[in-house]
Design an enzyme around this catalytic site. Structure first.
Site, PDB file in Angstrom:
ATOM      1  N   HIS A   1     -23.801 -67.058  13.968  1.00 25.52           N
ATOM      2  CA  HIS A   1     -25.017 -66.225  14.011  1.00 25.52           C
ATOM      3  C   HIS A   1     -25.039 -65.193  12.884  1.00 25.52           C
ATOM      4  O   HIS A   1     -25.469 -64.046  13.094  1.00 25.52           O
ATOM      5  CB  HIS A   1     -25.120 -65.506  15.365  1.00 25.52           C
ATOM      6  CG  HIS A   1     -25.414 -66.437  16.504  1.00 25.52           C
ATOM      7  ND1 HIS A   1     -26.665 -66.939  16.736  1.00 25.52           N
ATOM      8  CD2 HIS A   1     -24.611 -66.976  17.454  1.00 25.52           C
ATOM      9  CE1 HIS A   1     -26.629 -67.737  17.799  1.00 25.52           C
ATOM     10  NE2 HIS A   1     -25.396 -67.785  18.246  1.00 25.52           N
TER      11      HIS A   1
ATOM     12  N   ASP B   1     -20.065 -66.029  20.098  1.00 28.29           N
ATOM     13  CA  ASP B   1     -20.623 -67.186  20.809  1.00 28.29           C
ATOM     14  C   ASP B   1     -21.086 -68.272  19.844  1.00 28.29           C
ATOM     15  O   ASP B   1     -21.323 -68.014  18.658  1.00 28.29           O
ATOM     16  CB  ASP B   1     -21.813 -66.743  21.662  1.00 28.29           C
ATOM     17  CG  ASP B   1     -22.891 -66.086  20.812  1.00 28.29           C
ATOM     18  OD1 ASP B   1     -22.539 -65.295  19.915  1.00 28.29           O
ATOM     19  OD2 ASP B   1     -24.081 -66.367  21.032  1.00 28.29           O
ATOM     20  N   GLU B   2     -21.179 -69.463  20.367  1.00 26.57           N
ATOM     21  CA  GLU B   2     -21.850 -70.596  19.706  1.00 26.57           C
ATOM     22  C   GLU B   2     -21.434 -70.793  18.248  1.00 26.57           C
ATOM     23  O   GLU B   2     -22.285 -70.857  17.363  1.00 26.57           O
ATOM     24  CB  GLU B   2     -23.378 -70.398  19.758  1.00 26.57           C
ATOM     25  CG  GLU B   2     -23.919 -70.357  21.162  1.00 26.57           C
ATOM     26  CD  GLU B   2     -25.448 -70.246  21.185  1.00 26.57           C
ATOM     27  OE1 GLU B   2     -26.054 -71.011  21.937  1.00 26.57           O
ATOM     28  OE2 GLU B   2     -26.008 -69.407  20.450  1.00 26.57           O
ATOM     29  N   VAL B   3     -20.156 -70.902  17.990  1.00 20.44           N
ATOM     30  CA  VAL B   3     -19.720 -71.139  16.619  1.00 20.44           C
ATOM     31  C   VAL B   3     -19.791 -72.637  16.316  1.00 20.44           C
ATOM     32  O   VAL B   3     -19.205 -73.451  17.029  1.00 20.44           O
ATOM     33  CB  VAL B   3     -18.292 -70.610  16.392  1.00 20.44           C
ATOM     34  CG1 VAL B   3     -17.873 -70.823  14.946  1.00 20.44           C
ATOM     35  CG2 VAL B   3     -18.212 -69.143  16.768  1.00 20.44           C
TER      36      VAL B   3
ATOM     37  N   GLU C   1     -17.122 -67.375  25.377  1.00 19.94           N
ATOM     38  CA  GLU C   1     -16.351 -68.370  24.631  1.00 19.94           C
ATOM     39  C   GLU C   1     -15.046 -67.816  24.103  1.00 19.94           C
ATOM     40  O   GLU C   1     -14.052 -68.537  23.992  1.00 19.94           O
ATOM     41  CB  GLU C   1     -17.147 -68.908  23.427  1.00 19.94           C
ATOM     42  CG  GLU C   1     -18.308 -69.801  23.780  1.00 19.94           C
ATOM     43  CD  GLU C   1     -19.614 -69.051  23.754  1.00 19.94           C
ATOM     44  OE1 GLU C   1     -19.659 -67.935  24.322  1.00 19.94           O
ATOM     45  OE2 GLU C   1     -20.578 -69.573  23.176  1.00 19.94           O
TER      46      GLU C   1
END
EC number: 3.2.1.52
Lengths: 549, 549
Positions: A285, A345-347, A398
């Site tokens: 992000h 998050d969300e890598v 995460e």
């Protein structure tokens, strides 16, 4: 009818335990309309922990009624926070009626409520402090003639009690401001009651942020989780690295938050007992960071050569950590809260995988093909950096899931919609404090009364010991920014977020949908009258409709 | 980037037929995001039928540019409608730039665009008329230096052309107002392009209605379908039957539309080429009528005695028809449009079935147990009444489905989501004109870019002859009022309704989602700049964000 403030037929009432079943997070049945009918608790929202309302009614005269510091209070006229709050609540209570030129010298009648005394009982009122996760927000409110007394150990409880007092005032059938004899003992069920706003996907003008902080206070929220930067834009104007917003913001002047903007927001929030926890999400992000900071992001490869696009923060360069050290040193000075949210998050691993230098680094470090180890490598170093600034940190789940070593005071933020209870179990079993957002993604909209879905969610329905449950310190409603900006954010947020507000403040057993509907419909009309375009729950009306478009 | 007005790299472009497939009404796939990228048509919305834009750029100076009547125009300074429109569009075009004190005496430079001449070519400009379903809205716009010429047979086309002209003006990279040499020949694909607002489930303040009429004009809508009363409230203040709103409105003074309010709305709409078609829905959806008009509704029975609740309009009493005669006589004088919408949808038979008098009446009439015959009996008499007032009528599809005998100029309004194509086939086979709303219920919201779903709907995809297709005169976007009021109506409506606006105005082949996304994102920023809080399509920004909260 449900939209007017009427206590007329009010009976002596005390909080009782509603006999309702628990609902789990995925319960999506929101078809049934709650029936109308006045709540014995009028328009109180969120419902205080203990309430006794009698049928005895006092009148408040705009000319004679005042909010004062009690003589014994540890906090006097020098406490700007309280003086500001008195003015605010005086305006809320007497909007449109005091203006009409009453005689200021009028004496209070015998049955009048002439004043509200605010009494801070602890030696340190914390008037000039910032609120924190351990702040005492409890208060006792005794409404009796001729004087109502609001007792609170700290100013934070006084703020909550002032809001409650203002919610007890209503107009009788002749339009006279009235209040019933009432006793309230109140405190929050959870210490962390947050709202996430995202100023990266769409820039939110200061005015919008301030208005929503105001509405948060009315709903007893106490944490503004400021998801300030993300892939699409970087509106945070950094003193140390001004090029970040210069190149990463949507516009370098009109779409940024200057240091003084940030300061103003933090002070405005503090005056309402609201913490400002900024989030600087890395290593994913971060597309917008790369526009102003060369070499910060990982170059992605297409075959043997760089593709021109970039991935997550580059975890193999020392310059990355030098940058982060300086950046978070600044963050530490700008944001007074004891916590910063570090994201995590969300890598997306695909860019790292494409890059031959990263591949070599993975080999050197012995990570094999497990890129989550690389992610953890980065996060671990980042956490160590932030620890040196004496800040605590919050991270998305995460980071915990990937087994990064966390400080014992880390707050793990649970957001993923699947296996929520298992996650809460695991996190608390590992001894970490946690906050919950999974059931409260307010950006997901659907037809109908979805506030009920948010309202039904119960943070402590997972299996665990009492000690584990105590580690759940609260939750946050999240309004991600893909589809909201200044045009539609506020009505989309309120009163849907109010449902989360009551779930996090009131007793676990407060979950009767009919009673909630009645109170919330009135509460939303009050928000509208105070100038916030809170959207309707269903067919009906407010005595004072929204004046804007 | 997509949110700024940039024509820089614009090539000579003409409207081409996009090779896209037709989508049917139920296509709900809206997952794919359209890619960004500038449209060759800039911010034009809805896209004109024929457009040629050249790379030659002219500048407009706020000091010297003016909109004038062409000398040969049949409409001069006495046409208030046009003069008002000139002022409006001058303000739209020069907002914020003329204010900055330019020298008013400045002469136009050679490459400047010094004026827009508006030339009404037909002898009767219709300046003082009301728009109708047969109004000519066509226009030709030639933008060339030093004079742009807008030719239209009637004022209605001039209004559409002025909007188009204003959409062609953009700021170049130095902030100078610019326009490209352009030729446009434009006309609507469908004559009826409507928007339904519901002022019964929530009262909408006048200000909200006017703001949305303004936005309708920007999107070339031409019918405001005013669903003015319904079950929850009766805000229409009737001169003949003032008790209807006195008892049936949410509030008899603050939540009503007075005769002068109605007049103002109709004139405001007329000045923008918008018809106002009121709907007085009967015999169902009439609960609020019963509060002020005794004996109008059918008493429901519980066993052998009246239950105290009421059902649809009582179809067996002569007083009912006397009332309707007088009521619609008033409606005829108050609303100048040639059509009135008579509703006729969703009649619930259970109350009629419970009532012994109705049962007897059914027997006398030989209706057996078929209550749709009773419904038709009522509607038939109502239609005859309205026919005597010389009004045409529109009705919801059930009235046609039930076999009521309709005047040949009746407009059948198709709204039910199932079997839409079959219904259109049947209605047009029977020779009736029809309008479509089934795919455009904007009150149904969902996460994501649902404007695409509205945009994809194609009114003429049903099987039928050319003559049948010609009977489809248009459609309406419907925003029913259960969940919207002044707080959230406007951003929920725009730009979602804009998708319907283009579907109803532009050529059938204009359906490229990427091109539409690019134009619509700019169009929505223009609406925001003009003061309407149109919500974002997706992540991004506007140069001028909304100033409200």
């Amino acid at each position: 009818m449900f939209a007017t403030l009427k206590f007329a037929a009010l009976l002596l009432a005390v909080v009782v335990c509603w006999a309702t079943q628990d609902y789990d997070y995925n319960d999506a049945e929101i078809d049934e309309e709650p029936t109308l009918g006045d709540s014995p608790y009028g328009s109180l929202w969120p419902l205080p922990q203990k309430v006794q309302i009698s049928t005895v009614v006092f009148k408040l005269s705009g000319a004679s009624f005042h909010i004062f510091d009690a003589k014994a209070s540890s906090s006097g006229a020098s406490c700007r926070l309280l003086q500001n709050a008195y003015r605010r609540y005086d305006e809320y209570i007497f909007t449109s009626s005091r203006k009409q030129g009453q005689n200021k010298s009028k004496k209070a009648l015998a049955s009048d409520m002439s004043e509200l005394q605010v009494w801070i009982t602890s030696a340190d009122s914390e008037c000039d402090s910032y609120p924190s996760v351990t702040s005492d927000e409890s208060y006792k409110l005794s409404v009796d003639s001729p004087v109502a007394v609001l007792k609170a150990p700290k100013v934070w409880g006084a703020l909550r009690g002032l809001e409650t007092f203002s919610q007890l005032v209503y107009k009788d059938e002749y339009g006279a401001k009235s209040i019933n004899r009432t006793d309230i003992h109140d405190f929050p069920r959870f210490a962390h009651r947050g709202l996430l706003l995202d100023t990266s996907r769409h820039f939110l003008p200061i005015k919008v942020i301030l208005a929503n902080l105001e509405a948060m206070a009315w709903n007893k929220f106490n944490v503004f989780h400021w998801h300030i930067v993300d892939d699409p834009s970087f509106p945070y104007l950094s003193r140390t690295f001004p090029q970040l917003s210069q190149h990463g913001a949507y516009h370098p002047y009109t779409h940024v938050y200057t240091p003084s903007d940030v300061k103003m927001i933090i002070e405005f929030a503090r005056l309402r007992g609201i913490r400002v926890v900024p989030e600087f999400d890395t290593p994913g992000h971060t597309q917008s960071w790369g526009k102003g900071q060369k070499d910060l992001l990982t170059p992605c490869y297409s075959g043997a050569s760089p593709s021109g696009s970039f991935g997550p923060v580059n975890p193999m360069l020392n310059t990355t950590y030098d940058f982060m050290s300086m950046f978070f040193k600044e963050v530490n000075t700008v944001f007074p809260d004891a916590y910063v949210h570090l994201g995590g998050d969300e890598v997306d691993f695909s860019c790292w995988k494409s890059n031959p230098d990263i591949q070599k680094f993975m080999e050197q470090q012995g990570f094999g093909m497990d890129y989550s180890k690389l992610e953890s490598f980065y996060i671990q170093r980042l956490l160590d950096i932030v620890t040196t600034t004496n800040k605590g940190y919050m991270i998305w789940q995460e980071v915990f899931d990937n087994g990064v070593k966390l400080k014992s005071d880390t707050v793990v933020h649970v957001w993923m919609g699947n296996k929520v209870e298992e996650e809460l179990q695991k996190v608390t079993e590992a001894g970490f404090t946690t906050i919950l957002s999974a059931p409260w993604y307010l950006d997901y909209i659907s037809y109908g009364q979805d506030w009920q879905k948010f309202y039904r969610a119960e943070p402590l329905s997972f299996k665990g010991t009492d000690a584990q449950k105590k580690l759940v310190i609260g939750g946050e409603a999240c309004l991600w920014g893909e589809y909201v900006d200044a045009t539609n954010l506020t009505p989309r947020l309120w009163p849907r977020a109010s449902a989360v507000g009551e779930r996090l403040w009131s007793d676990r057993d407060v979950r009767d949908l009919n009673d909630a509907y009645s109170r919330l419909a009135k509460h939303r009309c009050r928000m509208v009258q105070r100038g916030i375009p809170a959207e309707p729950l269903f067919t009906g009306y407010c005595a004072h409709e929204y004046k804007g478009v």
